[in-house]
Design a protein around this motif. Structure first.
Motif, short mmCIF file in Angstrom:
data_model
loop_
_atom_site.label_atom_id
_atom_site.label_comp_id
_atom_site.label_asym_id
_atom_site.label_seq_id
_atom_site.Cartn_x
_atom_site.Cartn_y
_atom_site.Cartn_z
N GLU A 1 0.83 -1.21 0.00
CA GLU A 1 0.00 0.00 0.00
C GLU A 1 0.86 1.26 0.00
O GLU A 1 0.49 2.28 -0.57
CB GLU A 1 -0.92 0.03 1.23
CG GLU A 1 -2.09 -0.93 1.15
CD GLU A 1 -2.93 -0.88 2.41
OE1 GLU A 1 -2.94 0.14 3.12
OE2 GLU A 1 -3.60 -1.90 2.68
N MET A 2 2.02 1.17 0.65
CA MET A 2 2.92 2.32 0.71
C MET A 2 3.80 2.41 -0.53
O MET A 2 4.61 3.32 -0.65
CB MET A 2 3.79 2.23 1.97
CG MET A 2 2.99 2.36 3.24
SD MET A 2 3.88 2.25 4.83
CE MET A 2 5.56 2.05 4.47
N GLY A 3 3.68 1.44 -1.45
CA GLY A 3 4.47 1.47 -2.67
C GLY A 3 5.89 0.96 -2.47
O GLY A 3 6.77 1.25 -3.27
N ILE A 4 6.12 0.18 -1.40
CA ILE A 4 7.46 -0.36 -1.12
C ILE A 4 7.53 -1.79 -1.66
O ILE A 4 6.72 -2.63 -1.32
CB ILE A 4 7.76 -0.34 0.39
CG1 ILE A 4 7.75 1.11 0.89
CG2 ILE A 4 9.08 -1.04 0.70
CD1 ILE A 4 7.87 1.25 2.39
N THR A 5 8.51 -2.02 -2.50
CA THR A 5 8.70 -3.34 -3.10
C THR A 5 9.42 -4.24 -2.10
O THR A 5 10.40 -3.84 -1.48
CB THR A 5 9.54 -3.24 -4.38
OG1 THR A 5 8.89 -2.32 -5.27
CG2 THR A 5 9.69 -4.59 -5.04
N GLN A 6 8.92 -5.46 -2.00
CA GLN A 6 9.53 -6.43 -1.11
C GLN A 6 10.22 -7.49 -1.96
O GLN A 6 9.69 -7.91 -2.98
CB GLN A 6 8.44 -7.09 -0.26
CG GLN A 6 8.80 -7.26 1.14
CD GLN A 6 7.69 -7.92 1.94
OE1 GLN A 6 6.53 -7.98 1.55
NE2 GLN A 6 8.06 -8.45 3.05
N TRP A 7 11.39 -7.92 -1.53
CA TRP A 7 12.14 -8.92 -2.26
C TRP A 7 12.33 -10.14 -1.39
O TRP A 7 12.57 -10.04 -0.20
CB TRP A 7 13.51 -8.37 -2.67
CG TRP A 7 13.42 -7.19 -3.57
CD1 TRP A 7 13.32 -5.89 -3.21
CD2 TRP A 7 13.37 -7.21 -4.99
NE1 TRP A 7 13.23 -5.08 -4.31
CE2 TRP A 7 13.27 -5.88 -5.43
CE3 TRP A 7 13.42 -8.22 -5.94
CZ2 TRP A 7 13.20 -5.54 -6.76
CZ3 TRP A 7 13.37 -7.86 -7.27
CH2 TRP A 7 13.26 -6.55 -7.68
N ASN A 8 12.25 -11.31 -2.00
CA ASN A 8 12.52 -12.57 -1.31
C ASN A 8 13.69 -13.25 -2.01
O ASN A 8 13.76 -13.27 -3.23
CB ASN A 8 11.31 -13.51 -1.34
CG ASN A 8 10.20 -13.02 -0.44
OD1 ASN A 8 10.46 -12.56 0.66
ND2 ASN A 8 8.97 -13.12 -0.91
N LEU A 9 14.56 -13.80 -1.24
CA LEU A 9 15.71 -14.51 -1.76
C LEU A 9 15.25 -15.87 -2.28
O LEU A 9 14.70 -16.67 -1.54
CB LEU A 9 16.75 -14.68 -0.64
CG LEU A 9 18.15 -15.05 -1.02
CD1 LEU A 9 18.74 -14.04 -1.98
CD2 LEU A 9 19.00 -15.13 0.23
N THR A 10 15.46 -16.13 -3.56
CA THR A 10 15.01 -17.40 -4.14
C THR A 10 16.03 -18.51 -4.00
O THR A 10 15.67 -19.68 -4.04
CB THR A 10 14.66 -17.24 -5.64
OG1 THR A 10 15.79 -16.70 -6.31
CG2 THR A 10 13.45 -16.34 -5.81
#
Length: 136
Positions: free
Chosen positions: A16-25
């Motif tokens: 909602e805040m426009g912050i991209t989240q990344w997950n380590l694959t």
């Protein structure tokens, strides 16, 4: 209304805040990379490793268990299982793995289902009590 985990609520909030989240694959590719570990507070005598931090009724249940162990809520710290390797837990007297797999530790350890499955379940409560008694 659907029941979302804290992680899912946090992810939705960040989105909602426009912050991209990344997950380590491929976390295995980082083997050998040392990260700085976080120290527990000196007052911490029990480290609770659980998917969620107990709140409300579950915090009250936790407080009852702690009282039987001669501990208080102020002497407990909580971490989620995925953060185990990021915490220097060597000085904890007790480590309680609630709703997750047990990890290697030199401390006295408890293994149980999540707190909500113990509260009100006499068989689970007796099993937990038995573990506490056997290590005191």
């Amino acid at each position: 209304m659907t029941n979302l985990t804290q992680t899912q609520r946090d992810a939705a909030y960040l989105a909602e805040m426009g912050i991209t989240q990344w997950n380590l694959t491929h976390p295995e590719r980082l083997q050998g990379v040392e990260s700085q570990q976080h120290a527990l507070d000196e007052s911490c005598r029990l480290l609770l490793v659980a998917p969620q931090c107990p709140q409300g009724k579950l915090a009250e249940f936790l407080e009852k268990v702690l009282k039987a162990m001669n501990l208080s809520l102020e002497q407990v710290q909580h971490i989620e299982p995925q953060h185990w390797s990021q915490v220097n837990h060597q000085h904890a007297e007790w480590v309680w793995f609630s709703g997750c797999d047990k990890q290697e530790t030199a401390a006295k350890s408890l293994i149980s289902p999540v707190l909500e499955h113990i509260d009100g379940n006499n068989q689970q409560r007796r099993a937990l009590w038995s573990q506490i008694q056997s290590q005191q």
